[in-house]
Design a protein around this motif. Structure first.
Motif, PDB file in Angstrom:
ATOM      1  N   GLY A 112       0.923  -1.187  -0.032  1.00  0.00           N
ATOM      2  CA  GLY A 112       0.103   0.056  -0.112  1.00  0.00           C
ATOM      3  C   GLY A 112       0.886   1.110  -0.022  1.00  0.00           C
ATOM      4  N   ASP A 113       2.154   1.181  -0.171  1.00  0.00           N
ATOM      5  CA  ASP A 113       3.114   2.353  -0.311  1.00  0.00           C
ATOM      6  C   ASP A 113       3.421   2.686  -1.756  1.00  0.00           C
ATOM      7  OD1 ASP A 113       3.566   2.681   2.413  1.00  0.00           O
ATOM      8  OD2 ASP A 113       4.408   0.864   2.393  1.00  0.00           O
ATOM      9  N   GLY A 114       3.871   3.701  -2.054  1.00  0.00           N
ATOM     10  CA  GLY A 114       4.482   4.217  -3.296  1.00  0.00           C
ATOM     11  C   GLY A 114       5.952   3.961  -3.767  1.00  0.00           C
ATOM     12  N   VAL A 143       5.712  13.434  -8.309  1.00  0.00           N
ATOM     13  CA  VAL A 143       5.401  12.347  -8.059  1.00  0.00           C
ATOM     14  C   VAL A 143       5.105  12.188  -6.315  1.00  0.00           C
ATOM     15  CG1 VAL A 143       6.531   9.999  -7.702  1.00  0.00           C
ATOM     16  CG2 VAL A 143       6.935  11.219  -9.703  1.00  0.00           C
ATOM     17  N   THR A 144       5.677  12.629  -5.425  1.00  0.00           N
ATOM     18  CA  THR A 144       5.333  12.719  -4.179  1.00  0.00           C
ATOM     19  C   THR A 144       3.912  13.552  -3.752  1.00  0.00           C
ATOM     20  OG1 THR A 144       6.796  14.591  -3.334  1.00  0.00           O
ATOM     21  CG2 THR A 144       7.707  12.661  -3.273  1.00  0.00           C
ATOM     22  N   GLY A 145       3.890  14.514  -4.551  1.00  0.00           N
ATOM     23  CA  GLY A 145       2.606  14.985  -4.520  1.00  0.00           C
ATOM     24  C   GLY A 145       1.092  14.052  -4.855  1.00  0.00           C
ATOM     25  N   ARG A 146       1.635  13.404  -5.757  1.00  0.00           N
ATOM     26  CA  ARG A 146       0.511  12.418  -6.435  1.00  0.00           C
ATOM     27  C   ARG A 146       0.314  11.331  -5.396  1.00  0.00           C
ATOM     28  NH1 ARG A 146      -0.094  11.953 -12.736  1.00  0.00           N
ATOM     29  NH2 ARG A 146       0.250  14.192 -13.445  1.00  0.00           N
ATOM     30  N   CYS A 147       1.531  10.774  -4.994  1.00  0.00           N
ATOM     31  CA  CYS A 147       1.297   9.719  -4.103  1.00  0.00           C
ATOM     32  C   CYS A 147       0.670  10.132  -2.858  1.00  0.00           C
ATOM     33  CB  CYS A 147       2.629   9.210  -3.835  1.00  0.00           C
ATOM     34  SG  CYS A 147       3.373   8.215  -5.132  1.00  0.00           S
ATOM     35  N   ALA A 148       0.991  11.309  -2.224  1.00  0.00           N
ATOM     36  CA  ALA A 148       0.408  11.940  -0.947  1.00  0.00           C
ATOM     37  C   ALA A 148      -1.186  11.971  -1.436  1.00  0.00           C
ATOM     38  CB  ALA A 148       1.108  13.145  -0.690  1.00  0.00           C
ATOM     39  N   ALA A 149      -1.321  12.465  -2.548  1.00  0.00           N
ATOM     40  CA  ALA A 149      -2.910  12.844  -2.763  1.00  0.00           C
ATOM     41  C   ALA A 149      -3.715  11.452  -3.059  1.00  0.00           C
ATOM     42  CB  ALA A 149      -2.903  13.533  -4.184  1.00  0.00           C
ATOM     43  N   ALA A 150      -3.108  10.510  -3.264  1.00  0.00           N
ATOM     44  CA  ALA A 150      -3.638   9.145  -3.405  1.00  0.00           C
ATOM     45  C   ALA A 150      -3.951   8.470  -2.262  1.00  0.00           C
ATOM     46  CB  ALA A 150      -2.779   8.235  -4.325  1.00  0.00           C
ATOM     47  N   LEU A 185      -1.171   7.439  -0.191  1.00  0.00           N
ATOM     48  CA  LEU A 185      -0.158   6.525   0.163  1.00  0.00           C
ATOM     49  C   LEU A 185       0.587   6.867   1.336  1.00  0.00           C
ATOM     50  CD1 LEU A 185       0.823   5.650  -3.337  1.00  0.00           C
ATOM     51  CD2 LEU A 185      -0.726   4.545  -2.130  1.00  0.00           C
ATOM     52  N   PRO A 186       0.699   6.049   2.489  1.00  0.00           N
ATOM     53  CA  PRO A 186       1.388   6.550   3.733  1.00  0.00           C
ATOM     54  C   PRO A 186       2.967   6.800   3.409  1.00  0.00           C
ATOM     55  CG  PRO A 186       1.030   4.474   3.736  1.00  0.00           C
ATOM     56  CD  PRO A 186       0.251   4.702   2.530  1.00  0.00           C
ATOM     57  N   ARG A 187       3.658   6.031   2.730  1.00  0.00           N
ATOM     58  CA  ARG A 187       4.902   6.362   2.516  1.00  0.00           C
ATOM     59  C   ARG A 187       5.352   6.081   0.965  1.00  0.00           C
ATOM     60  NH1 ARG A 187       7.032   1.529   6.257  1.00  0.00           N
ATOM     61  NH2 ARG A 187       5.516   0.620   5.048  1.00  0.00           N
ATOM     62  N   MET A 188       6.538   6.505   0.593  1.00  0.00           N
ATOM     63  CA  MET A 188       6.989   6.373  -0.779  1.00  0.00           C
ATOM     64  C   MET A 188       8.746   5.892  -0.380  1.00  0.00           C
ATOM     65  SD  MET A 188       6.981   8.837  -3.964  1.00  0.00           S
ATOM     66  CE  MET A 188       8.699   9.443  -4.529  1.00  0.00           C
ATOM     67  N   PHE A 189       9.041   4.992  -1.147  1.00  0.00           N
ATOM     68  CA  PHE A 189      10.196   4.503  -1.155  1.00  0.00           C
ATOM     69  C   PHE A 189      10.871   4.346  -2.346  1.00  0.00           C
ATOM     70  CE2 PHE A 189       7.915   1.868   1.801  1.00  0.00           C
ATOM     71  CZ  PHE A 189       8.560   1.430   2.781  1.00  0.00           C
ATOM     72  N   LEU A 190      12.172   4.237  -2.498  1.00  0.00           N
ATOM     73  CA  LEU A 190      13.124   4.349  -3.701  1.00  0.00           C
ATOM     74  C   LEU A 190      14.310   3.473  -3.364  1.00  0.00           C
ATOM     75  CD1 LEU A 190      15.457   6.732  -3.701  1.00  0.00           C
ATOM     76  CD2 LEU A 190      13.392   8.063  -3.554  1.00  0.00           C
ATOM     77  N   TRP A 191      14.955   3.102  -4.324  1.00  0.00           N
ATOM     78  CA  TRP A 191      16.227   2.419  -4.208  1.00  0.00           C
ATOM     79  C   TRP A 191      17.353   3.379  -5.134  1.00  0.00           C
ATOM     80  CZ3 TRP A 191      17.020  -1.805  -1.276  1.00  0.00           C
ATOM     81  CH2 TRP A 191      15.868  -2.304  -0.668  1.00  0.00           C
ATOM     82  N   VAL A 192      18.537   3.190  -4.546  1.00  0.00           N
ATOM     83  CA  VAL A 192      19.609   4.170  -5.154  1.00  0.00           C
ATOM     84  C   VAL A 192      20.845   3.228  -5.011  1.00  0.00           C
ATOM     85  CG1 VAL A 192      19.936   5.703  -3.035  1.00  0.00           C
ATOM     86  CG2 VAL A 192      20.650   6.456  -5.517  1.00  0.00           C
ATOM     87  N   LEU A 193      21.738   3.473  -5.983  1.00  0.00           N
ATOM     88  CA  LEU A 193      22.904   2.797  -5.802  1.00  0.00           C
ATOM     89  C   LEU A 193      23.746   3.225  -4.623  1.00  0.00           C
ATOM     90  CD1 LEU A 193      24.462   2.362  -9.391  1.00  0.00           C
ATOM     91  CD2 LEU A 193      23.020   0.909  -8.245  1.00  0.00           C
ATOM     92  N   ARG A 194      24.279   2.530  -3.650  1.00  0.00           N
ATOM     93  CA  ARG A 194      25.068   2.775  -2.390  1.00  0.00           C
ATOM     94  C   ARG A 194      26.154   3.951  -2.728  1.00  0.00           C
ATOM     95  NH1 ARG A 194      27.310  -1.651   0.826  1.00  0.00           N
ATOM     96  NH2 ARG A 194      28.897  -1.753  -0.824  1.00  0.00           N
ATOM     97  N   GLU A 195      26.870   3.549  -3.974  1.00  0.00           N
ATOM     98  CA  GLU A 195      28.034   4.615  -4.375  1.00  0.00           C
ATOM     99  C   GLU A 195      27.429   5.719  -4.897  1.00  0.00           C
ATOM    100  OE1 GLU A 195      31.391   2.668  -6.019  1.00  0.00           O
ATOM    101  OE2 GLU A 195      31.022   1.187  -4.280  1.00  0.00           O
ATOM    102  N   ASN A 196      26.232   6.091  -5.288  1.00  0.00           N
ATOM    103  CA  ASN A 196      25.584   7.089  -6.046  1.00  0.00           C
ATOM    104  C   ASN A 196      25.432   8.296  -5.052  1.00  0.00           C
ATOM    105  OD1 ASN A 196      24.690   8.938  -7.536  1.00  0.00           O
ATOM    106  ND2 ASN A 196      23.187   7.530  -8.785  1.00  0.00           N
ATOM    107  N   LEU A 246       4.619  10.056   3.796  1.00  0.00           N
ATOM    108  CA  LEU A 246       3.914  11.328   2.845  1.00  0.00           C
ATOM    109  C   LEU A 246       2.424  11.751   3.938  1.00  0.00           C
ATOM    110  CD1 LEU A 246       3.746   9.226  -0.478  1.00  0.00           C
ATOM    111  CD2 LEU A 246       5.324  11.238   0.326  1.00  0.00           C
ATOM    112  N   THR A 247       2.195  10.880   4.856  1.00  0.00           N
ATOM    113  CA  THR A 247       1.253  11.443   5.632  1.00  0.00           C
ATOM    114  C   THR A 247       1.708  11.432   7.031  1.00  0.00           C
ATOM    115  OG1 THR A 247       0.259   9.176   5.966  1.00  0.00           O
ATOM    116  CG2 THR A 247      -0.586  10.314   4.030  1.00  0.00           C
ATOM    117  N   GLY A 248       0.686  12.094   8.207  1.00  0.00           N
ATOM    118  CA  GLY A 248       0.909  12.106   9.378  1.00  0.00           C
ATOM    119  C   GLY A 248       1.823  12.930   9.709  1.00  0.00           C
TER     120      GLY A 248
END
Length: 187
Positions: free
Chosen positions: A102-104, A128-135, A137-148, A185-187
């Motif tokens: 149930g998260d983005g 993107v975060t605004g759209r997820c919050a408006a929907a 969604l309680p949280r938004m995740f992403l993955w990023v290369l550790r060295e980036n 994104l909420t609370g």
């Protein structure tokens, strides 16, 4: 822990229009993704893999993903005043293995290297975060290369924090570690 306020819109929204991606955008998005990988991941991903990336093949994948989509994954582009694309982001439900939660999740955000630092990435991330919050969604995740380090600083400035999760990413015969970031994104 204090939650950071959302970043204000940078000057880029006055210079770009954020809209849904269409199949006609596939060539530009593919070129942006390939150039983005070649620029951002130099020294982190095997150079032979980066050099072998093919814009035409990536464009075909982009078209196929758009055609097969069920609407749960959203592709957005930032279009410059001259009609060229200045950025691309794709998001949808968070994937925990094969399970959608149930998260983005922000799956990708790429810009042409010459657009970095102009506020386009911030405008796309804010959208993107605004759209997820408006929907709702309680949280938004992403993955990023550790060295980036550049991308990690960008996401941290937008209120995302590394939550301790790490996964190996297999690419070009190498294992590259990714770290997970989250933002409430909420609370």
């Amino acid at each position: 822990m204090t939650r950071m306020a959302p970043l204000p819109r940078a000057s880029a929204p006055g210079r770009v229009r954020i809209r849904p991606m269409t199949a006609d955008d596939s060539d530009e998005v593919a070129a942006m993704r390939v150039r983005g990988w070649q620029h951002a991941y130099r020294g982190m991903i095997p150079q032979a893999y980066l050099d072998a990336m093919d814009v035409a093949a990536e464009a075909g994948k982009q078209r196929a993903r758009l055609a097969a989509g069920d609407g749960s994954v959203v592709n957005l582009v930032a279009e410059a005043a001259d009609g060229t694309l200045a950025g691309w982001a794709v998001y949808g439900p968070y994937r925990d293995g094969e399970v959608r939660t149930g998260d983005g999740e922000l799956y990708a955000l790429y810009l042409p290297p010459e657009r970095i630092g102009q506020g386009v990435g911030r405008a796309l991330l804010t959208e993107v975060t605004g759209r997820c919050a408006a929907a709702g969604l309680p949280r938004m995740f992403l993955w990023v290369l550790r060295e980036n380090a550049r991308a990690r600083r960008f996401y941290e400035a937008a209120g995302f924090t590394a939550d301790g999760a790490e996964e190996p990413f297999e690419v070009g015969g190498a294992t590259v570690p990714e770290v997970r970031y989250v933002r409430a994104l909420t609370g």
